[in-house]
Scaffold this motif. Structure first.
Motif, PDB file in Angstrom:
ATOM      1  N   UNK A 379       0.832  -1.206   0.000  1.00 43.56           N
ATOM      2  CA  UNK A 379       0.000   0.000   0.000  1.00 43.56           C
ATOM      3  C   UNK A 379       0.860   1.247   0.000  1.00 43.56           C
ATOM      4  N   UNK A 380       0.832   2.050  -1.055  1.00 40.70           N
ATOM      5  CA  UNK A 380       1.653   3.253  -1.102  1.00 40.70           C
ATOM      6  C   UNK A 380       1.263   4.282  -0.052  1.00 40.70           C
ATOM      7  N   UNK A 381       0.055   4.156   0.526  1.00 42.43           N
ATOM      8  CA  UNK A 381      -0.358   5.117   1.540  1.00 42.43           C
ATOM      9  C   UNK A 381       0.464   4.953   2.809  1.00 42.43           C
ATOM     10  N   UNK A 382       0.944   3.712   3.063  1.00 47.39           N
ATOM     11  CA  UNK A 382       1.625   3.436   4.316  1.00 47.39           C
ATOM     12  C   UNK A 382       2.812   4.350   4.545  1.00 47.39           C
ATOM     13  N   UNK A 383       3.623   4.545   3.506  1.00 47.83           N
ATOM     14  CA  UNK A 383       4.823   5.356   3.666  1.00 47.83           C
ATOM     15  C   UNK A 383       4.749   6.675   2.920  1.00 47.83           C
ATOM     16  N   UNK A 384       3.976   6.719   1.864  1.00 46.37           N
ATOM     17  CA  UNK A 384       4.004   7.900   1.016  1.00 46.37           C
ATOM     18  C   UNK A 384       2.916   8.905   1.290  1.00 46.37           C
ATOM     19  N   UNK A 385       1.924   8.552   2.111  1.00 47.45           N
ATOM     20  CA  UNK A 385       0.860   9.497   2.388  1.00 47.45           C
ATOM     21  C   UNK A 385      -0.271   9.402   1.398  1.00 47.45           C
ATOM     22  N   UNK A 386      -1.377  10.049   1.737  1.00 52.37           N
ATOM     23  CA  UNK A 386      -2.576   9.995   0.906  1.00 52.37           C
ATOM     24  C   UNK A 386      -2.338  10.603  -0.471  1.00 52.37           C
ATOM     25  N   UNK A 387      -1.518  11.649  -0.551  1.00 56.77           N
ATOM     26  CA  UNK A 387      -1.273  12.301  -1.839  1.00 56.77           C
ATOM     27  C   UNK A 387      -0.670  11.328  -2.847  1.00 56.77           C
ATOM     28  N   UNK A 388       0.323  10.551  -2.407  1.00 58.50           N
ATOM     29  CA  UNK A 388       0.989   9.639  -3.326  1.00 58.50           C
ATOM     30  C   UNK A 388       0.072   8.500  -3.751  1.00 58.50           C
ATOM     31  N   UNK A 389      -0.924   8.184  -2.945  1.00 59.58           N
ATOM     32  CA  UNK A 389      -1.854   7.125  -3.330  1.00 59.58           C
ATOM     33  C   UNK A 389      -2.706   7.531  -4.529  1.00 59.58           C
ATOM     34  N   UNK A 390      -2.718   8.822  -4.856  1.00 62.72           N
ATOM     35  CA  UNK A 390      -3.475   9.318  -6.003  1.00 62.72           C
ATOM     36  C   UNK A 390      -2.730   9.111  -7.318  1.00 62.72           C
ATOM     37  N   UNK A 391      -1.446   8.828  -7.244  1.00 66.23           N
ATOM     38  CA  UNK A 391      -0.624   8.766  -8.449  1.00 66.23           C
ATOM     39  C   UNK A 391      -0.666   7.366  -9.051  1.00 66.23           C
ATOM     40  N   UNK A 392      -0.924   7.294 -10.324  1.00 67.40           N
ATOM     41  CA  UNK A 392      -1.042   6.006 -10.997  1.00 67.40           C
ATOM     42  C   UNK A 392       0.326   5.398 -11.258  1.00 67.40           C
ATOM     43  N   UNK A 393       0.370   4.100 -11.215  1.00 68.18           N
ATOM     44  CA  UNK A 393       1.565   3.345 -11.586  1.00 68.18           C
ATOM     45  C   UNK A 393       1.126   1.934 -11.905  1.00 68.18           C
ATOM     46  N   UNK A 394       2.073   1.109 -12.330  1.00 68.24           N
ATOM     47  CA  UNK A 394       1.736  -0.277 -12.634  1.00 68.24           C
ATOM     48  C   UNK A 394       1.188  -0.986 -11.411  1.00 68.24           C
ATOM     49  N   UNK A 395       1.753  -0.675 -10.233  1.00 72.03           N
ATOM     50  CA  UNK A 395       1.303  -1.318  -8.999  1.00 72.03           C
ATOM     51  C   UNK A 395       0.156  -0.562  -8.341  1.00 72.03           C
ATOM     52  N   UNK A 396      -0.218   0.609  -8.883  1.00 76.42           N
ATOM     53  CA  UNK A 396      -1.331   1.382  -8.341  1.00 76.42           C
ATOM     54  C   UNK A 396      -2.159   1.928  -9.514  1.00 76.42           C
ATOM     55  N   UNK A 397      -2.814   1.034 -10.260  1.00 72.11           N
ATOM     56  CA  UNK A 397      -3.486   1.454 -11.491  1.00 72.11           C
ATOM     57  C   UNK A 397      -4.781   2.220 -11.228  1.00 72.11           C
ATOM     58  N   UNK A 398      -5.269   2.898 -12.248  1.00 71.29           N
ATOM     59  CA  UNK A 398      -6.540   3.620 -12.189  1.00 71.29           C
ATOM     60  C   UNK A 398      -7.659   2.604 -12.035  1.00 71.29           C
ATOM     61  N   UNK A 399      -8.422   2.707 -10.960  1.00 73.89           N
ATOM     62  CA  UNK A 399      -9.408   1.682 -10.637  1.00 73.89           C
ATOM     63  C   UNK A 399     -10.792   1.963 -11.192  1.00 73.89           C
ATOM     64  N   UNK A 400     -10.929   3.040 -11.953  1.00 71.55           N
ATOM     65  CA  UNK A 400     -12.241   3.400 -12.485  1.00 71.55           C
ATOM     66  C   UNK A 400     -12.330   3.214 -13.994  1.00 71.55           C
ATOM     67  N   UNK A 401     -11.463   2.395 -14.549  1.00 71.12           N
ATOM     68  CA  UNK A 401     -11.501   2.181 -15.991  1.00 71.12           C
ATOM     69  C   UNK A 401     -12.656   1.265 -16.401  1.00 71.12           C
ATOM     70  N   UNK A 402     -12.904   0.207 -15.640  1.00 66.83           N
ATOM     71  CA  UNK A 402     -13.995  -0.709 -15.970  1.00 66.83           C
ATOM     72  C   UNK A 402     -14.373  -1.507 -14.739  1.00 66.83           C
ATOM     73  N   UNK A 403     -15.613  -1.971 -14.726  1.00 62.81           N
ATOM     74  CA  UNK A 403     -16.043  -2.908 -13.691  1.00 62.81           C
ATOM     75  C   UNK A 403     -16.923  -3.981 -14.322  1.00 62.81           C
ATOM     76  N   UNK A 404     -17.037  -5.106 -13.622  1.00 57.58           N
ATOM     77  CA  UNK A 404     -17.763  -6.247 -14.178  1.00 57.58           C
ATOM     78  C   UNK A 404     -19.243  -5.937 -14.380  1.00 57.58           C
ATOM     79  N   UNK A 405     -19.800  -5.098 -13.515  1.00 60.05           N
ATOM     80  CA  UNK A 405     -21.203  -4.728 -13.635  1.00 60.05           C
ATOM     81  C   UNK A 405     -21.483  -4.106 -14.996  1.00 60.05           C
ATOM     82  N   UNK A 406     -20.621  -3.181 -15.407  1.00 60.56           N
ATOM     83  CA  UNK A 406     -20.805  -2.509 -16.696  1.00 60.56           C
ATOM     84  C   UNK A 406     -20.557  -3.464 -17.856  1.00 60.56           C
ATOM     85  N   UNK A 407     -19.487  -4.239 -17.767  1.00 62.28           N
ATOM     86  CA  UNK A 407     -19.138  -5.123 -18.881  1.00 62.28           C
ATOM     87  C   UNK A 407     -20.170  -6.223 -19.079  1.00 62.28           C
ATOM     88  N   UNK A 408     -20.807  -6.675 -17.997  1.00 66.24           N
ATOM     89  CA  UNK A 408     -21.833  -7.711 -18.143  1.00 66.24           C
ATOM     90  C   UNK A 408     -23.152  -7.132 -18.662  1.00 66.24           C
TER      91      UNK A 408
END
Length: 657
Positions: A379-408
């Protein structure tokens, strides 16, 4: 690339021209990574390395098989002594430096790539990570180990195949040619439809190593050796010409490897086959300067990219020419030191199984350390703070791209063609608000979904090719890895129109992803889209483009021993230009559709500055135009407040529907 330096490969006859060719390859790669404008096709140096490696390794194996003293254990012990020392040192250095300067999610990614590099599976990990929201390649210090993985995977299976050919009296030349042909055909068949897997898969890449292996087959070597010196000199000239053409004209945007990879690989093959006595090989490739660079090519390859990548991470953008030049100089010094102080002593002073087993144990320890470190940073929040948890990366991807509810609920068969298909639905019922556009419009979803003013609405974010109307464009798909090809926007529009037609509950459509400088053609297409929506009783709202970054938002936050500067504040010149163009678009549309609402999304700008941090939180989540979840919430909060005063009909009242 791995170091099969021919100086260490007695009993094979030493060919200094091959060390010179290796120098051409590594200089090409380093030049491409540091000064791409100077050598746009420099990445093909990796393909030259593949051919060299295939040739040298096959020559060694066949020599020992012919003498009857080939040993699998001895072969792999030799590989370990040549590959592991420098690799282990570079991995440990990267992990240590990363521990000091990287944010938690960045360190987690580095740790993952470190154990993958130590296990020679980097190509598979990078293949798995690839996608629209993948971190920039410039911010992956161990990205270059993908090629090392392919080589080592080749080294696992190729000795077994050659041994089997001798053991069962198969024609090694036919087996080699057959596998190479199959691999090349797989490469050609998939390079357009599956470019990432074709690039990283050993199945579609091994033909390049096998091309070198073919040149080491006795019948092939003898056939070329019988040619006159003049004919072989012409071969060498043509080979050099092929490589020069590839370095100059082949660019990363091409479908690669594909047919384009024939230029550097066949070029390298012709140079090797022409022999050491041809004029160019003897007096150009075998000159002392190139040979010395060739001898340190492996550690130079290992060092140059981490240095350039770390510099990019710390700068928050591509470093200037001076910094990149310094990194190249430092990589040369480190490569020379690694070769003389680590590689050479181990090759010359330490032999046998004991040192090989010790080196293998050391690499296993490095891999284990990297695994433990990656698991400890969940969890990047543990050491980096809430601000860094907002930054996208491979290990912290954008979680609003798709969900199963919409795709189904809204399955789109054409989604398989896209690099990414955005599909988010708040609740399992017909939508009332639809977001139309690409990834920049999808950014608005969390803000709408969590805003109290839209709590009674069901939000649908869908699509990836823009929100304006498009006409059908017939023709083949493009060969690039972009989200939209030649006719995909029309296919998307037809699909979304069907959703609109079958869901009369939709009351509001938010259209985003407006170009920064809208053309009359775009204005016409946008108006057609708005007219269509209004014919369905849907209110259209057009959101403006936002001011963009020209660096990574991470540079706004302090790292260890790295102070931030004023990059997080910029003037309003870009904003003024955006607003001028957006206002012209608004005037054009409202003359025909006065009910359309236009809204300026640049809430983080005032009369003098645009600030990319608000209350310590980042406005953007990456180095592109994607706003963070926090900024999405803030934007829609301001939009709903504005709408209550200026356009109250945009807010759904209790009892509606």
């Amino acid at each position: 690339m791995t170091d099969n330096s021919t100086t260490a490969l007695r009993p094979m006859n030493y060919r200094p021209d091959i060390d010179g060719l290796r120098a051409i390859a590594v200089v090409s790669v380093v030049a491409f990574h540091s000064f791409a404008d100077f050598m746009p096709g420099g990445f093909i140096g990796v393909d030259i390395f593949f051919v060299i490696s295939g040739y040298l390794i096959t020559s060694i194996i066949l020599q020992h098989l012919d003498r009857g003293n080939f040993s699998f254990s001895d072969f792999y012990y030799r590989r370990i002594r040549r590959i592991f020392p420098a690799l282990c040192f570079v991995l440990l250095s990267c992990l240590a430096f990363g521990k000091l300067v990287l944010f938690p999610d960045e360190l987690r990614q580095l740790s993952t790539h470190a154990w993958a590099g130590a296990g020679f599976v980097s190509n598979f990990i990078l293949w798995q990570e690839s996608g629209y929201f993948d971190a920039s390649s410039d911010t992956k210090p161990l990205l270059h180990l993908w090629s090392l993985g392919i080589e080592e995977q080749f080294y696992i299976f190729w000795p077994l195949i050659l041994w089997a050919c001798i053991r069962f009296r198969w024609r090694a030349l036919s087996v080699c040619a057959g596998i190479a042909a199959a691999s090349f055909l797989i490469n050609i068949a998939n390079v357009n439809s599956a470019p990432v897997s074709t690039f990283y898969s050993p199945v579609s890449r091994c033909w390049e190593l096998l091309l070198g292996a073919l040149l080491a087959m006795p019948h092939v070597e003898q056939s070329f050796g019988k040619l006159k010196l003049g004919h072989r000199s012409i071969m060498s000239v043509v080979g050099h010409l092929f490589i020069a053409i590839a370095l100059t004209f082949v660019v990363p945007q091409y479908a690669f490897p594909g047919w384009w990879a024939l230029l550097p690989t066949v070029g390298a093959g012709l140079i090797i086959a022409s022999g050491p006595t041809t004029i160019l090989n003897k007096y150009f490739l075998a000159n002392t300067a190139l040979v010395r660079i060739g001898l340190i090519s492996y550690p130079l390859y290992l060092w140059h990219w981490p240095l350039l990548s770390f510099a990019t991470i710390l700068e928050g953008a591509r470093p200037n020419d001076t910094i990149r030049g310094l990194m190249v100089g430092l990589s040369l010094l480190l490569a020379l030191a690694t070769y003389r102080l680590i590689d050479l002593p181990i090759r010359t002073q330490f032999q046998g199984a004991r040192i090989a087993k010790g080196l293998a144990a050391a690499v296993i320890c490095v891999a284990s350390l990297a695994v433990l470190q990656s698991k400890a940073l969940v969890n990047p929040v543990d050491r980096g703070g809430l601000a860094l948890s907002q930054l996208s990366s491979t290990s912290n991807p954008w979680r609003y791209a798709s969900n199963e509810l919409c795709k189904s609920r809204y399955p789109f068969a054409g989604a398989a063609k896209y690099e990414w298909w955005f599909c988010m639905l708040k609740q399992d019922r017909p939508p009332t608000v639809i977001l139309l556009g690409d990834s920049r419009t999808n950014d608005y979803y969390p803000g709408f979904a969590s805003n109290p003013s839209f709590s009674q609405d069901n939000i649908l974010s869908i699509g990836t090719c823009g929100g304006a109307w498009v006409d059908d464009v017939k023709g083949a798909e493009t060969s690039t890895n972009l989200p939209c090809g030649a006719n995909r926007p029309f296919e998307q529009m037809e699909f979304i129109n069907a959703i609109v037609d079958h869901n009369p509950t939709i009351r509001l459509a938010v259209i985003g992803s407006v170009p920064r400088n809208p053309t009359p053609t775009f204005a016409h297409q946008l108006l057609r889209r708005i007219n269509y929506l209004e014919s369905k009783g849907i209110q259209a709202v057009v959101f403006s483009p936002t001011v963009s970054l020209n660096y990574n938002i991470r540079s706004c936050y302090e790292r260890f021993a790295v102070q931030t500067d004023e990059l997080c504040v910029t003037g309003i010149e870009q904003l003024a230009s955006l607003r001028t163009h957006f206002q012209k678009l608004e005037q054009s549309i409202k003359s025909s559709s006065p009910r359309t609402v236009f809204y300026d999304t640049n809430f983080f700008c005032d009369e003098t500055h645009c600030r990319f941090q608000l209350n310590g939180m980042p406005i953007f989540r990456d180095g592109f135009e994607h706003i963070s979840e926090y900024a999405s919430d803030e934007l829609i909060k301001r939009f709903s407040g504005w709408a209550k005063i200026n356009a109250p009909h945009l807010i759904k009242q209790s009892g509606d529907f």
